[in-house]
Write a protein that holds these residues in place. Sequence first.
Motif, mmCIF file in Angstrom:
data_model
loop_
_atom_site.group_PDB
_atom_site.id
_atom_site.type_symbol
_atom_site.label_atom_id
_atom_site.label_comp_id
_atom_site.label_asym_id
_atom_site.label_seq_id
_atom_site.Cartn_x
_atom_site.Cartn_y
_atom_site.Cartn_z
ATOM 1 N N ASP A 338 -17.941 8.024 -8.371
ATOM 2 C CA ASP A 338 -16.715 7.772 -7.625
ATOM 3 C C ASP A 338 -15.763 6.962 -8.496
ATOM 4 O OD1 ASP A 338 -14.776 7.286 -5.689
ATOM 5 O OD2 ASP A 338 -15.901 5.631 -4.784
ATOM 6 N N VAL A 339 -14.503 7.392 -8.593
ATOM 7 C CA VAL A 339 -13.540 6.681 -9.433
ATOM 8 C C VAL A 339 -12.721 5.671 -8.639
ATOM 9 C CG1 VAL A 339 -13.365 8.585 -11.057
ATOM 10 C CG2 VAL A 339 -11.755 8.460 -9.148
ATOM 11 N N VAL A 340 -12.876 5.662 -7.310
ATOM 12 C CA VAL A 340 -12.119 4.715 -6.497
ATOM 13 C C VAL A 340 -12.797 3.346 -6.484
ATOM 14 C CG1 VAL A 340 -11.218 4.225 -4.194
ATOM 15 C CG2 VAL A 340 -11.231 6.582 -5.047
ATOM 16 N N SER A 341 -14.082 3.322 -6.162
ATOM 17 C CA SER A 341 -14.813 2.056 -6.105
ATOM 18 C C SER A 341 -15.798 1.969 -7.263
ATOM 19 C CB SER A 341 -15.551 1.928 -4.774
ATOM 20 O OG SER A 341 -16.523 2.951 -4.647
ATOM 21 N N ARG A 342 -16.256 0.771 -7.495
ATOM 22 C CA ARG A 342 -17.229 0.496 -8.553
ATOM 23 C C ARG A 342 -18.297 -0.437 -7.996
ATOM 24 N NH1 ARG A 342 -14.470 1.265 -13.568
ATOM 25 N NH2 ARG A 342 -13.360 3.239 -13.306
ATOM 26 N N PRO A 343 -19.473 -0.499 -8.610
ATOM 27 C CA PRO A 343 -20.446 -1.513 -8.189
ATOM 28 C C PRO A 343 -19.809 -2.903 -8.255
ATOM 29 C CG PRO A 343 -21.476 0.076 -9.641
ATOM 30 C CD PRO A 343 -20.014 0.391 -9.654
ATOM 31 N N GLY A 344 -19.888 -3.628 -7.170
ATOM 32 C CA GLY A 344 -19.280 -4.946 -7.111
ATOM 33 C C GLY A 344 -17.798 -4.923 -6.773
ATOM 34 N N ASP A 345 -17.226 -3.755 -6.604
ATOM 35 C CA ASP A 345 -15.806 -3.634 -6.265
ATOM 36 C C ASP A 345 -15.627 -2.479 -5.289
ATOM 37 O OD1 ASP A 345 -13.084 -4.042 -6.199
ATOM 38 O OD2 ASP A 345 -12.674 -3.004 -8.095
ATOM 39 N N ARG A 346 -16.102 -2.670 -4.070
ATOM 40 C CA ARG A 346 -16.055 -1.608 -3.059
ATOM 41 C C ARG A 346 -14.826 -1.698 -2.168
ATOM 42 N NH1 ARG A 346 -19.237 1.898 -5.500
ATOM 43 N NH2 ARG A 346 -21.421 1.210 -5.705
ATOM 44 N N GLY A 347 -14.018 -2.755 -2.325
ATOM 45 C CA GLY A 347 -12.823 -2.908 -1.509
ATOM 46 C C GLY A 347 -11.869 -1.730 -1.589
ATOM 47 N N PRO A 348 -11.651 -1.158 -2.787
ATOM 48 C CA PRO A 348 -10.723 -0.035 -2.885
ATOM 49 C C PRO A 348 -11.106 1.174 -2.031
ATOM 50 C CG PRO A 348 -11.116 -0.964 -5.048
ATOM 51 C CD PRO A 348 -12.080 -1.634 -4.120
ATOM 52 N N LEU A 349 -12.393 1.345 -1.756
ATOM 53 C CA LEU A 349 -12.821 2.475 -0.939
ATOM 54 C C LEU A 349 -12.223 2.373 0.460
ATOM 55 C CD1 LEU A 349 -14.615 5.008 -0.816
ATOM 56 C CD2 LEU A 349 -16.484 3.538 -0.035
ATOM 57 N N LEU A 350 -12.374 1.210 1.096
ATOM 58 C CA LEU A 350 -11.791 0.993 2.420
ATOM 59 C C LEU A 350 -10.269 0.977 2.333
ATOM 60 C CD1 LEU A 350 -12.082 0.387 5.417
ATOM 61 C CD2 LEU A 350 -12.330 -2.042 4.833
ATOM 62 N N GLY A 351 -9.748 0.364 1.270
ATOM 63 C CA GLY A 351 -8.301 0.309 1.102
ATOM 64 C C GLY A 351 -7.676 1.686 0.991
ATOM 65 N N ALA A 352 -8.348 2.594 0.271
ATOM 66 C CA ALA A 352 -7.826 3.949 0.116
ATOM 67 C C ALA A 352 -7.772 4.679 1.451
ATOM 68 C CB ALA A 352 -8.690 4.730 -0.877
ATOM 69 N N LEU A 353 -8.781 4.464 2.281
ATOM 70 C CA LEU A 353 -8.787 5.085 3.607
ATOM 71 C C LEU A 353 -7.645 4.534 4.465
ATOM 72 C CD1 LEU A 353 -12.636 5.070 4.295
ATOM 73 C CD2 LEU A 353 -11.211 7.081 3.816
ATOM 74 N N CYS A 354 -7.398 3.233 4.384
ATOM 75 C CA CYS A 354 -6.291 2.633 5.131
ATOM 76 C C CYS A 354 -4.944 3.145 4.615
ATOM 77 C CB CYS A 354 -6.346 1.107 5.025
ATOM 78 S SG CYS A 354 -7.750 0.349 5.875
ATOM 79 N N ASP A 355 -4.811 3.265 3.295
ATOM 80 C CA ASP A 355 -3.565 3.804 2.731
ATOM 81 C C ASP A 355 -3.338 5.235 3.194
ATOM 82 O OD1 ASP A 355 -3.166 1.428 1.397
ATOM 83 O OD2 ASP A 355 -3.846 2.171 -0.550
ATOM 84 N N ALA A 356 -4.401 6.041 3.214
ATOM 85 C CA ALA A 356 -4.277 7.432 3.661
ATOM 86 C C ALA A 356 -3.832 7.491 5.119
ATOM 87 C CB ALA A 356 -5.608 8.160 3.478
ATOM 88 N N ALA A 357 -4.392 6.604 5.951
ATOM 89 C CA ALA A 357 -3.992 6.561 7.355
ATOM 90 C C ALA A 357 -2.523 6.177 7.486
ATOM 91 C CB ALA A 357 -4.870 5.576 8.117
ATOM 92 N N SER A 358 -2.065 5.273 6.630
ATOM 93 C CA SER A 358 -0.668 4.849 6.660
ATOM 94 C C SER A 358 0.258 6.004 6.299
ATOM 95 C CB SER A 358 -0.463 3.681 5.695
ATOM 96 O OG SER A 358 0.881 3.258 5.678
ATOM 97 N N PHE A 359 -0.110 6.788 5.279
ATOM 98 C CA PHE A 359 0.701 7.948 4.904
ATOM 99 C C PHE A 359 0.684 9.012 6.004
ATOM 100 C CE2 PHE A 359 -0.066 6.539 0.373
ATOM 101 C CZ PHE A 359 1.249 6.166 0.151
ATOM 102 N N ALA A 360 -0.456 9.163 6.653
ATOM 103 C CA ALA A 360 -0.538 10.114 7.769
ATOM 104 C C ALA A 360 0.414 9.705 8.890
ATOM 105 C CB ALA A 360 -1.970 10.207 8.281
ATOM 106 N N LEU A 361 0.492 8.407 9.168
ATOM 107 C CA LEU A 361 1.400 7.912 10.198
ATOM 108 C C LEU A 361 2.857 8.130 9.789
ATOM 109 C CD1 LEU A 361 1.812 6.424 12.866
ATOM 110 C CD2 LEU A 361 1.668 4.256 11.609
ATOM 111 N N THR A 362 3.162 7.894 8.517
ATOM 112 C CA THR A 362 4.519 8.151 8.024
ATOM 113 C C THR A 362 4.863 9.628 8.167
ATOM 114 O OG1 THR A 362 4.387 6.329 6.429
ATOM 115 C CG2 THR A 362 6.020 8.048 5.988
ATOM 116 N N GLY A 363 3.902 10.485 7.844
ATOM 117 C CA GLY A 363 4.127 11.913 8.001
ATOM 118 C C GLY A 363 4.406 12.291 9.441
ATOM 119 N N PHE A 364 3.670 11.694 10.370
ATOM 120 C CA PHE A 364 3.870 11.962 11.791
ATOM 121 C C PHE A 364 5.266 11.527 12.231
ATOM 122 C CE2 PHE A 364 3.638 10.488 16.227
ATOM 123 C CZ PHE A 364 3.248 11.670 16.851
#
Length: 386
Positions: A338-364
């Motif tokens: 996975d290129v989003v998160s790394r061992p010891g750095d899993r925050g980006p995984l959740l952050g990416a999902l939140c960002d995607a939800a934000s773009f989905a809301l903007t699209g709506f």
Amino acid sequence: MARRVLITGARAVAALDIARDFAAAGWEPHLADSVPVRMASWSKAPARVHRYPAPRQQGAAFRARIVELVDTFGFERVVPTCEEVFHLAAPALQCRLGERLFVPNLATLRQLHDKLAFARHCGEWGLPVPDSHPIDSVEDLAGFASRSRKWVFKPRFSRFGDSAQVAPDRRALSAITPSPDNPWMAQARIYGEEVCFLGVAHRGELVAFAAYRSSWRLGGGAGYAFEPVAEHHRETLRKIASRLAQCAAIHGQFACDAMFDEAGVAYLLECNPRATSGVHLLTGAGHLAHAIGDGIAAPEAAPRTLYLGPAMVVFGLPQAVRGARMRDWWRCVATGRDVVSRPGDRGPLLGALCDAASFALTGFKHNISTNAAATYDLEWNGEELP
């Protein structure tokens, strides 16, 4: 004091990975974007995150903010990753920031981003492209009605493949509404294996290169898992990338979609003059940073399988279930990284999902797709910029 770099378009996974690579090379990376970027902000990567106004809707304020950031932090390089590259290439910023901008001039970007212009220039440079024709009106389109199955139709300024029509029937063809303000093109359909490559060029010289293919894609064609291409295909693509960089005098990042036909002949389909997922094949040890920062040639990208973790779960898993591809999906996840998160750095995984939800809301809110929402504030469709 460490050298400093500003990486824009922090919404992109590529931006975070480039920041990690600059950190590995001893630079102090900073990230910036015009929207909240939780993926980057929640990462443990040593990169400060800044905000700037929307390049498309607030161009003058965007340019002023970029100059302010450069003056405040003394960035040696400004490295774009998304379509803000076009706004950074505006003459006013080119004049003010000069060599700090790792971008081609706007005229070169237009040659590469306009799909028909790109095909025509490649033909002039002796690079292989499918037969391509302008579609500026319904009358132009009508000439292809009886043979539309042999052609691909797409807007000359577009992204993600969302609007492309591959071998449409008459009904689908009639839904296309080209005009001088919304020009399309017709391109001969090539049958074979679709591949991609990313290049980094310094004043026309190719200094970094990676080629890959993807069997996991969104509906529009954007891939979210990346696998090595055959060695002989990689060498063919490298030669094409090198000639393109030289002929177009590229100074920056560029990426192309290509097709190997059934006879093994390569054809360039289109170009994205910015970072793409190919950067992930080059990051990790600082080699990409050295290529971008100082023009030092990067070593050959190691063949490996990579994927975008959130997309592989949200999109890939349902595709695998529907298409009876669970074994392929599991093999990709088990053998890849996975290129989003790394061992010891899993925050980006959740952050990416939140960002995607934000773009989905903007699209709506704007009645557009999530993909379109992701570039709504920065896309460029050939307009003149000051």
